[in-house]
Design an enzyme around this catalytic site. Structure first.
Site, short mmCIF file in Angstrom:
data_model
loop_
_atom_site.label_atom_id
_atom_site.label_comp_id
_atom_site.label_asym_id
_atom_site.label_seq_id
_atom_site.Cartn_x
_atom_site.Cartn_y
_atom_site.Cartn_z
CG MET A 16 -3.98 -6.66 7.23
SD MET A 16 -5.44 -5.71 6.77
CE MET A 16 -5.67 -4.71 8.27
CB SER A 17 0.35 -8.38 2.61
OG SER A 17 1.40 -7.53 3.04
CG ASN A 28 -0.55 2.09 11.92
OD1 ASN A 28 -0.48 1.77 10.73
ND2 ASN A 28 -0.92 1.24 12.85
CG HIS A 55 -4.18 -7.65 0.60
ND1 HIS A 55 -4.47 -6.80 -0.44
CD2 HIS A 55 -3.11 -7.12 1.25
CE1 HIS A 55 -3.61 -5.78 -0.41
NE2 HIS A 55 -2.78 -5.95 0.60
CG HIS A 108 -6.83 1.48 3.34
ND1 HIS A 108 -5.67 0.74 3.34
CD2 HIS A 108 -7.13 1.70 2.04
CE1 HIS A 108 -5.28 0.51 2.08
NE2 HIS A 108 -6.15 1.10 1.28
CE1 TYR A 119 -8.01 -6.43 1.95
CE2 TYR A 119 -6.11 -6.90 3.32
CZ TYR A 119 -6.75 -6.11 2.39
OH TYR A 119 -6.13 -5.00 1.88
CD GLU A 120 -7.67 -7.70 -2.48
OE1 GLU A 120 -8.14 -7.44 -3.59
OE2 GLU A 120 -6.44 -7.66 -2.22
CB ALA A 155 1.67 -0.35 4.93
CB SER A 214 -0.86 0.07 1.27
OG SER A 214 -1.74 -0.99 1.32
CG HIS A 271 -2.59 -2.42 -3.18
ND1 HIS A 271 -1.49 -3.22 -3.00
CD2 HIS A 271 -3.02 -2.12 -1.94
CE1 HIS A 271 -1.26 -3.40 -1.71
NE2 HIS A 271 -2.18 -2.74 -1.04
N1 HPA Z 1 -2.35 -3.47 11.20
C1 HPA Z 1 -2.42 -4.24 10.10
N2 HPA Z 1 -2.02 -3.84 8.91
C2 HPA Z 1 -1.50 -2.61 8.81
C3 HPA Z 1 -1.40 -1.75 9.92
C4 HPA Z 1 -1.85 -2.21 11.18
O1 HPA Z 1 -1.79 -1.50 12.21
N3 HPA Z 1 -0.84 -0.60 9.46
C5 HPA Z 1 -0.62 -0.76 8.13
N4 HPA Z 1 -1.02 -1.97 7.73
#
Ligand code: HPA
Length: 267
Positions: A203-204, A227, A78, A239, A80-81, A108, A26, A56
């Site tokens: 998540m990847s 973050n 991903h 997001h 989750y998609e 990310a 991302s 993306h």
């Molecule tokens: N959690 C999961 N995926 C992420 C996060 C997070 O805090 N930040 C960026 N991608």
């Protein structure tokens, strides 16, 4: 499907070959624009994902970057998609057939560590597959029993550490936990993942590295911290925030990647 995508690539780019493949996370798509070569939309490649996550893009770029033959998967599907942990299998098999020997995944993440704050990078040393899913479920051959002891190649990690040092960029390493998403984690889950030994969450990447090792590709991965993970920081995790924050770390990552490739080329 892998065969179909290979023949389409060979028709469109007869000289196509690649040594290092990148998967861009991302907000990290800028690297694809630096490649001197050709681009093919995933939509034209059977078995490639139809990427539906904002931030993306969805194209394969083949060409030279810092003198090295590269393939850039700009956009990933991903888990989750669509609930498919093996969504990146055809793209990775296709790249293996084009000669790829090194997979460089980027993502990310949310950090658990005060010494790896937002805007910094984390070199992934190992992972925790907290989703419990494997992209190799259903693979019928004994090749499915992939050894992940050194999944994040020690030699590549050293090269990345050296490249970061040369660029004057901090690159601490850590353990990445794969959380299925698409919702972000609950603070109690972050506390648990930290106790389990993770340093960051995302998540990847993990399914792609498992597939990479399955295909005998050496793997490495770097996370861009966007973050502090849930419950550890003051920002509101979203997001939108991920996409807005990724460019800070992405600019550093881009410098490390260019140095890493130039060093590989020189060796
Ligand atoms: N959690 C999961 N995926 C992420 C996060 C997070 O805090 N930040 C960026 N991608």
């Amino acid at each position: 499907m892998t065969g179909d995508s290979i023949s389409i690539i060979r028709t469109r780019c007869p000289d196509a070959r690649a040594w290092v493949a990148f998967i861009l996370g991302s907000g990290l798509g800028g690297l694809a624009d630096l490649v001197d070569g050709a681009s093919i939309d995933y939509a034209d490649l059977p078995g490639f994902p139809q990427v539906g996550v904002s931030g993306h893009s969805a194209r394969l770029v083949l060409g030279k970057l810092a003198g090295v033959d590269v393939a850039v998967l700009s956009g990933r599907e991903h888990y989750y998609e669509n609930g498919r942990a093996d969504a990146m299998r055809v793209p990775l098999e296709t790249l293996a057939a084009l000669g790829v020997e090194v997979l460089f995944a980027t993502n990310a993440c949310g950090s658990f560590r005060a010494d790896i704050p937002p805007g910094d990078l984390m070199l992934i040393r190992d992972h925790i597959n907290y989703s419990g899913r494997s992209p190799l479920i259903g693979e019928p051959t004994d090749r499915r029993f992939v050894n992940l002891t050194k999944a994040y190649d020690p030699g590549l990690r050293q090269s990345l550490t050296d490249a970061a040092t040369s660029e004057g960029i901090d690159l601490l390493d850590g353990v990445y936990a794969w959380y299925s998403g698409p919702n972000f984690e609950a603070p109690a889950e972050i506390k648990m993942l930290h106790m389990m030994g993770a340093d960051a969450v995302g998540m990847s990447t993990v399914p792609e590295v498992i597939l990479g090792r399955f295909l005998d590709i050496r793997c490495c991965a770097v996370s861009v911290v966007t973050n502090m993970a849930a419950g550890l920081g003051n920002e509101t995790i979203s997001h939108e925030h991920t996409k807005a924050s990724a460019p800070v770390g992405a600019a550093k990552l881009q410098r490390i990647i260019l140095r890493f490739l130039a060093d590989l080329e020189a060796k």
